[in-house]
Design a protein around this motif. Structure first.
Motif, mmCIF file in Angstrom:
data_model
loop_
_atom_site.group_PDB
_atom_site.id
_atom_site.type_symbol
_atom_site.label_atom_id
_atom_site.label_comp_id
_atom_site.label_asym_id
_atom_site.label_seq_id
_atom_site.Cartn_x
_atom_site.Cartn_y
_atom_site.Cartn_z
ATOM 1 N N ALA A 91 30.210 32.216 30.522
ATOM 2 C CA ALA A 91 30.348 31.727 31.887
ATOM 3 C C ALA A 91 30.595 30.218 31.920
ATOM 4 O O ALA A 91 31.479 29.727 32.643
ATOM 5 C CB ALA A 91 29.098 32.079 32.691
ATOM 6 N N GLY A 92 29.812 29.465 31.127
ATOM 7 C CA GLY A 92 29.930 28.016 31.142
ATOM 8 C C GLY A 92 31.266 27.527 30.608
ATOM 9 O O GLY A 92 31.989 26.774 31.290
ATOM 10 N N GLY A 94 33.862 29.323 30.166
ATOM 11 C CA GLY A 94 34.922 29.917 30.983
ATOM 12 C C GLY A 94 35.201 29.065 32.211
ATOM 13 O O GLY A 94 36.364 28.866 32.595
ATOM 14 N N LEU A 95 34.146 28.540 32.827
ATOM 15 C CA LEU A 95 34.320 27.645 33.976
ATOM 16 C C LEU A 95 35.053 26.379 33.559
ATOM 17 O O LEU A 95 35.963 25.909 34.267
ATOM 18 C CB LEU A 95 32.950 27.298 34.565
ATOM 19 N N ALA A 96 34.680 25.828 32.405
ATOM 20 C CA ALA A 96 35.354 24.628 31.916
ATOM 21 C C ALA A 96 36.826 24.906 31.624
ATOM 22 O O ALA A 96 37.702 24.074 31.890
ATOM 23 C CB ALA A 96 34.657 24.106 30.664
ATOM 24 N N LEU A 98 38.815 26.898 33.129
ATOM 25 C CA LEU A 98 39.611 27.009 34.360
ATOM 26 C C LEU A 98 40.105 25.658 34.850
ATOM 27 O O LEU A 98 41.075 25.588 35.613
ATOM 28 C CB LEU A 98 38.776 27.694 35.451
ATOM 29 N N ASP A 99 39.416 24.584 34.435
ATOM 30 C CA ASP A 99 39.844 23.221 34.758
ATOM 31 C C ASP A 99 40.014 23.023 36.269
ATOM 32 O O ASP A 99 41.038 22.511 36.735
ATOM 33 C CB ASP A 99 41.153 22.904 34.029
ATOM 34 N N LEU A 100 38.994 23.440 37.019
ATOM 35 C CA LEU A 100 39.072 23.387 38.477
ATOM 36 C C LEU A 100 38.868 21.978 39.022
ATOM 37 O O LEU A 100 39.632 21.499 39.867
ATOM 38 C CB LEU A 100 38.021 24.329 39.080
ATOM 39 N N ALA A 104 32.950 20.510 37.968
ATOM 40 C CA ALA A 104 32.817 21.885 37.498
ATOM 41 C C ALA A 104 32.981 21.960 35.983
ATOM 42 O O ALA A 104 32.264 22.697 35.295
ATOM 43 C CB ALA A 104 33.849 22.780 38.181
ATOM 44 N N SER A 105 33.916 21.181 35.442
ATOM 45 C CA SER A 105 34.134 21.181 33.996
ATOM 46 C C SER A 105 32.913 20.652 33.268
ATOM 47 O O SER A 105 32.490 21.213 32.241
ATOM 48 C CB SER A 105 35.361 20.336 33.645
ATOM 49 N N GLY A 108 30.134 23.180 33.418
ATOM 50 C CA GLY A 108 30.462 24.306 32.550
ATOM 51 C C GLY A 108 30.261 23.985 31.082
ATOM 52 O O GLY A 108 29.748 24.808 30.323
#
Length: 427
Positions: A91-92, A94-96, A98-100, A104-105, A108
């Motif tokens: 999850a962590g 994966g969030l990073a 996505l580069d939102l 968030a990065s 993550g």
């Protein structure tokens, strides 16, 4: 009535995939630090120092999480720790990937580091449940080196970015989440009825829980506990001494040995290949050479090679020295892990020993850079060489103790094919 020493289990395909795979996930972020730093710089628009600081925080989160949960991985709790750790890692990171957004990065990356700590602890504890710690450690090292070698080649080919650097680790963690139930756990001997003479010596873990100095064969659990904590301290300091050279190898190679970037790439690739060959050799040798004598020889060789790498101004000598040092380092690392695994089959020491290594490794770049910039690379070489020599005697004594413990445990384990070999490998 005493609690029997848990029986170590033979290696099977499922146990291998789970134990070694989960261990690889736990250390993958440490292996991919150069790529992750580049990805963070490009994504967040920060400098190398800021990106490096974020990755240091990630590795420290892994180390601290590992040390905090390791006591829960000595028994069946390792399955829950593994599942939670892998899920949080996926999850962590994966969030990073996505580069939102920068926030968030960052969240993550830190969360992914925390989850990786659970993977390191559970994989390390499971390693102790396998027979022949030397061979199991060698296979673990082989798996890690082989996978990292492939990943280091694939990520630049597809492009270094948040998606590739962090996404790969997230995907691997997600896949291995389904193998957590395969982790081995040492079992009590069958037919234990609690009668005098019917049970082997009590486990170090059980005795430590009651605060007693119960004898495990001829070795008291208090002795094992002292040796275990001493091993944790030694391994953390050894990590600083080794990874400081790895962190500064690029600067030393370019500034002092006059190497080009292409030659430095050759050093890294060849060093990894040396580690692979070393792991294969350890798998086949198993306990034939013992543990204490080889570890002592490796520490002396490592000391000499680190000093040579920091003193030489010849690029060819630097190349050969770094390949030799990385090979020696890889084997010494495996012997340290095997020593921790042999001290207690429940994984009491093989879990946290990986955590303290990450603690030392996290501070190595800062330590190496400070010594190198303040006093020069030759001074750094003398300091790093001294690390190995100072740790030599206590490391050898603990390794010898672990061989004695393994031999006594093997003598109480039915149908163990390693008894005769272990009995003659106490050096």
């Amino acid at each position: 009535m005493t609690q029997p020493e848990p029986q170590r289990l033979p290696l099977t395909t499922q146990r291998a995939v789970s134990t070694f795979g989960i261990g690889v996930v736990g250390f993958m972020s440490a292996n991919l630090v150069p790529f992750m730093i580049l990805a963070i710089q490009a994504s967040l628009g920060v400098g190398a120092t800021e990106a490096g600081t974020l990755m240091t925080a990630c590795l420290l989160a892994t180390a601290i999480a590992c040390l905090l949960v390791t006591r829960f991985t000595e028994g069946r709790g390792r399955y829950l720790v593994a599942r939670l750790g892998l899920a949080v890692t996926a999850a962590g990171f994966g969030l990073a990937a996505l580069d939102l957004a920068p926030a968030a990065s960052i969240v993550g990356i830190i969360a992914g580091g925390i989850g990786a700590g659970g993977a390191v602890a559970s994989g390390g504890a499971a390693l102790a449940a396998l027979r022949n710690p030397n061979r199991a450690s060698g296979i673990s090292g082989l798996a890690n080196r082989a996978i990292v070698t492939v990943v280091l080649a694939v990520i630049p080919a597809v492009g270094i970015g948040m998606g590739s650097a962090f996404g790969f680790v997230a995907g691997l963690a997600l896949v291995l989440l389904f193998t957590a139930g395969w982790l081995p756990m040492a079992e009590a001997p069958e037919g234990h009825d609690g009668t005098p003479g019917a049970s082997p010596a009590p486990s170090a873990t059980a005795a430590a829980a009651t605060g007693g100095a119960v004898a495990t064969g001829t070795i008291t659990t208090r002795t094992i506990t002292v040796a275990g904590f001493a091993l944790l301290a030694i391994f953390a300091l050894w990590a600083v001494g080794e990874d400081s050279l790895w962190a500064m190898s690029g600067a030393i190679g370019v500034a002092q040995a006059g190497m080009t970037e292409e030659q430095l790439g050759l050093v890294l690739s060849a060093s990894t290949a040396g580690g692979l060959l070393a792991a294969i050799a350890l798998i086949f040798l198993g306990t034939r050479l013992g543990r204490a004598l080889p570890l002592g020889i490796l520490l002396v060789l490592g000391s000499a090679l680190k000093l040579t790498a920091c003193l030489t101004t010849d690029p060819t000598i630097f190349l050969i020295t770094m390949i030799a040092w990385n090979t020696v380092y890889a084997v010494a690392f495996m012997f340290f892990i095997a020593t921790a695994a042999a001290l207690d089959a429940s994984g009491r020491w093989s879990g946290p020993v990986l955590g303290v290594y990450l603690v030392g490794s996290s501070f190595a770049p800062m330590f190496g850079a400070w010594i190198g910039e303040a006093f020069g690379f030759p001074a750094l070489g003398w300091v790093l060489a001294g690390f190995s020599l100072v740790l030599l005697v206590p490391a050898v004594l603990i390794a010898r103790l672990s061989s004695r413990i393994e031999a006594e445990h093997a003598a109480t384990t039915p149908n163990s094919s390693d008894i005769a070999t272990i009995r003659t490998a106490g050096v």
